[in-house]
Write a protein that holds these residues in place. Structure first.
Motif, PDB file in Angstrom:
ATOM      1  N   LYS A   1      34.381 -63.654  67.834  1.00 33.11           N
ATOM      2  CA  LYS A   1      33.521 -64.154  66.756  1.00 33.11           C
ATOM      3  C   LYS A   1      32.105 -64.405  67.265  1.00 33.11           C
ATOM      4  O   LYS A   1      31.129 -64.153  66.548  1.00 33.11           O
ATOM      5  N   LEU A   2      32.002 -64.925  68.506  1.00 31.73           N
ATOM      6  CA  LEU A   2      30.694 -65.150  69.099  1.00 31.73           C
ATOM      7  C   LEU A   2      29.947 -63.832  69.277  1.00 31.73           C
ATOM      8  O   LEU A   2      28.754 -63.742  68.960  1.00 31.73           O
ATOM      9  N   GLY A   3      30.678 -62.819  69.730  1.00 32.56           N
ATOM     10  CA  GLY A   3      30.061 -61.492  69.866  1.00 32.56           C
ATOM     11  C   GLY A   3      29.606 -60.951  68.523  1.00 32.56           C
ATOM     12  O   GLY A   3      28.498 -60.393  68.392  1.00 32.56           O
ATOM     13  N   GLU A   4      30.474 -61.135  67.513  1.00 30.86           N
ATOM     14  CA  GLU A   4      30.109 -60.678  66.165  1.00 30.86           C
ATOM     15  C   GLU A   4      28.905 -61.456  65.649  1.00 30.86           C
ATOM     16  O   GLU A   4      27.997 -60.891  65.031  1.00 30.86           O
ATOM     17  N   ALA A   5      28.911 -62.781  65.902  1.00 31.19           N
ATOM     18  CA  ALA A   5      27.792 -63.613  65.447  1.00 31.19           C
ATOM     19  C   ALA A   5      26.502 -63.212  66.158  1.00 31.19           C
ATOM     20  O   ALA A   5      25.437 -63.122  65.525  1.00 31.19           O
ATOM     21  N   GLU A   6      26.590 -62.963  67.479  1.00 29.15           N
ATOM     22  CA  GLU A   6      25.401 -62.539  68.212  1.00 29.15           C
ATOM     23  C   GLU A   6      24.895 -61.185  67.701  1.00 29.15           C
ATOM     24  O   GLU A   6      23.681 -60.978  67.567  1.00 29.15           O
ATOM     25  N   ALA A   7      25.851 -60.282  67.419  1.00 28.56           N
ATOM     26  CA  ALA A   7      25.443 -58.972  66.886  1.00 28.56           C
ATOM     27  C   ALA A   7      24.796 -59.141  65.522  1.00 28.56           C
ATOM     28  O   ALA A   7      23.773 -58.502  65.203  1.00 28.56           O
ATOM     29  N   SER A   8      25.383 -60.023  64.701  1.00 33.16           N
ATOM     30  CA  SER A   8      24.826 -60.264  63.366  1.00 33.16           C
ATOM     31  C   SER A   8      23.449 -60.888  63.476  1.00 33.16           C
ATOM     32  O   SER A   8      22.517 -60.497  62.763  1.00 33.16           O
ATOM     33  N   ILE A   9      23.337 -61.880  64.414  1.00 33.45           N
ATOM     34  CA  ILE A   9      22.028 -62.522  64.610  1.00 33.45           C
ATOM     35  C   ILE A   9      21.010 -61.505  65.109  1.00 33.45           C
ATOM     36  O   ILE A   9      19.851 -61.472  64.657  1.00 33.45           O
ATOM     37  N   ALA A  10      21.424 -60.631  66.021  1.00 28.35           N
ATOM     38  CA  ALA A  10      20.509 -59.613  66.559  1.00 28.35           C
ATOM     39  C   ALA A  10      20.066 -58.658  65.450  1.00 28.35           C
ATOM     40  O   ALA A  10      18.883 -58.279  65.364  1.00 28.35           O
ATOM     41  N   SER A  11      21.024 -58.259  64.582  1.00 29.80           N
ATOM     42  CA  SER A  11      20.642 -57.327  63.500  1.00 29.80           C
ATOM     43  C   SER A  11      19.737 -58.027  62.503  1.00 29.80           C
ATOM     44  O   SER A  11      18.763 -57.437  62.013  1.00 29.80           O
ATOM     45  N   ILE A  12      20.056 -59.341  62.222  1.00 27.94           N
ATOM     46  CA  ILE A  12      19.196 -60.085  61.297  1.00 27.94           C
ATOM     47  C   ILE A  12      17.813 -60.264  61.921  1.00 27.94           C
ATOM     48  O   ILE A  12      16.785 -60.128  61.247  1.00 27.94           O
ATOM     49  N   LYS A  13      17.793 -60.547  63.226  1.00 36.13           N
ATOM     50  CA  LYS A  13      16.521 -60.740  63.917  1.00 36.13           C
ATOM     51  C   LYS A  13      15.720 -59.426  63.913  1.00 36.13           C
ATOM     52  O   LYS A  13      14.510 -59.426  63.650  1.00 36.13           O
ATOM     53  N   ALA A  14      16.415 -58.307  64.194  1.00 33.68           N
ATOM     54  CA  ALA A  14      15.727 -57.003  64.196  1.00 33.68           C
ATOM     55  C   ALA A  14      15.207 -56.686  62.806  1.00 33.68           C
ATOM     56  O   ALA A  14      14.077 -56.204  62.635  1.00 33.68           O
ATOM     57  N   LYS A  15      16.034 -56.956  61.809  1.00 33.49           N
ATOM     58  CA  LYS A  15      15.621 -56.695  60.426  1.00 33.49           C
ATOM     59  C   LYS A  15      14.440 -57.586  60.064  1.00 33.49           C
ATOM     60  O   LYS A  15      13.477 -57.141  59.432  1.00 33.49           O
ATOM     61  N   ALA A  16      14.551 -58.875  60.509  1.00 29.73           N
ATOM     62  CA  ALA A  16      13.466 -59.806  60.218  1.00 29.73           C
ATOM     63  C   ALA A  16      12.205 -59.388  60.953  1.00 29.73           C
ATOM     64  O   ALA A  16      11.100 -59.503  60.414  1.00 29.73           O
ATOM     65  N   MET A  17      12.370 -58.939  62.190  1.00 26.67           N
ATOM     66  CA  MET A  17      11.210 -58.501  62.941  1.00 26.67           C
ATOM     67  C   MET A  17      10.562 -57.272  62.288  1.00 26.67           C
ATOM     68  O   MET A  17       9.346 -57.132  62.322  1.00 26.67           O
ATOM     69  N   LYS A  18      11.380 -56.396  61.717  1.00 28.18           N
ATOM     70  CA  LYS A  18      10.811 -55.241  61.005  1.00 28.18           C
ATOM     71  C   LYS A  18      10.028 -55.734  59.807  1.00 28.18           C
ATOM     72  O   LYS A  18       8.950 -55.240  59.520  1.00 28.18           O
TER      73      LYS A  18
END
Length: 193
Positions: free
Chosen positions: A140-157
């Motif tokens: 779940k932590l890995g999934e959460a980190e991946a989700s946070i990374a994708s949200i962060k990347a999307k937010a950064m875009k």
């Protein structure tokens, strides 16, 4: 002669009519000696003593002593049997106590073994449950980190687009005219690096 003749009392003269002690007077010759203490009767007394003692001895020896001896033998046999029976029962009781103590020791050892097995099983189950939970949490932590990374990347875009829009709005408000989107985009990119 072994037996002496008996001393007979002579009859006293008849008493007078009003005399209440008429027949109680003892003649003078009767006061001589008490027959067992008379030395003339000692041989017959000794003979009868020997005869009586002998008969009494034979009675005791032939009748009383065998009966008493039989009773004593029966009692001795009974006491011996009772002692043997008591010793046998004591041996059985000691054997029962020893068997009970052995069974108790085996039961305690078995209970300790069962308790140790239950403890080990609970520890291994808790350890496997812990590892399973840790694995799930890691997943779940890995999934959460991946989700946070994708949200962060999307937010950064989108930050670039938002920054361009905000910069364009600020410049239009300050300068009062239209701005070039290419210039604003190049300025935002240089600032965000």
């Amino acid at each position: 002669m072994f037996v002496t003749s008996a001393f007979a009392q002579e009859s006293a003269p008849a008493a007078a009519e009003g005399d209440t002690h008429a027949g109680t007077a003892v003649p003078a010759e009767a006061h001589e000696t008490f027959p067992p203490f008379n030395a003339e009767t000692f041989p017959s007394q000794i003979l009868w003593l020997v005869i009586t003692f002998g008969l009494f001895y034979l009675f005791l020896k032939r009748v009383v002593m065998p009966r008493v001896g039989g009773i004593i033998d029966v009692r001795n046999d009974r006491i011996t049997q009772d002692l043997d029976h008591a010793a046998r029962l004591k041996g059985e009781a000691d054997a029962a106590v020893a068997a009970y103590e052995q069974e108790l020791a085996e039961a305690k050892a078995n209970a300790n073994k069962i308790g140790q097995q239950a403890n080990d099983a609970a520890k291994s189950e808790a350890e496997s449950t812990r590892k399973k939970l840790e694995a799930e949490l890691e997943k779940k932590l890995g999934e959460a980190e991946a989700s946070i990374a994708s949200i962060k990347a999307k937010a950064m875009k989108e930050v670039g687009t938002i920054a361009e829009d905000t910069t364009s709005a600020i410049v239009e408000a300050l300068v009062g005219g239209k701005t070039d989107k290419a210039e604003i985009s190049a300025a935002v990119k240089s600032a965000t690096r």
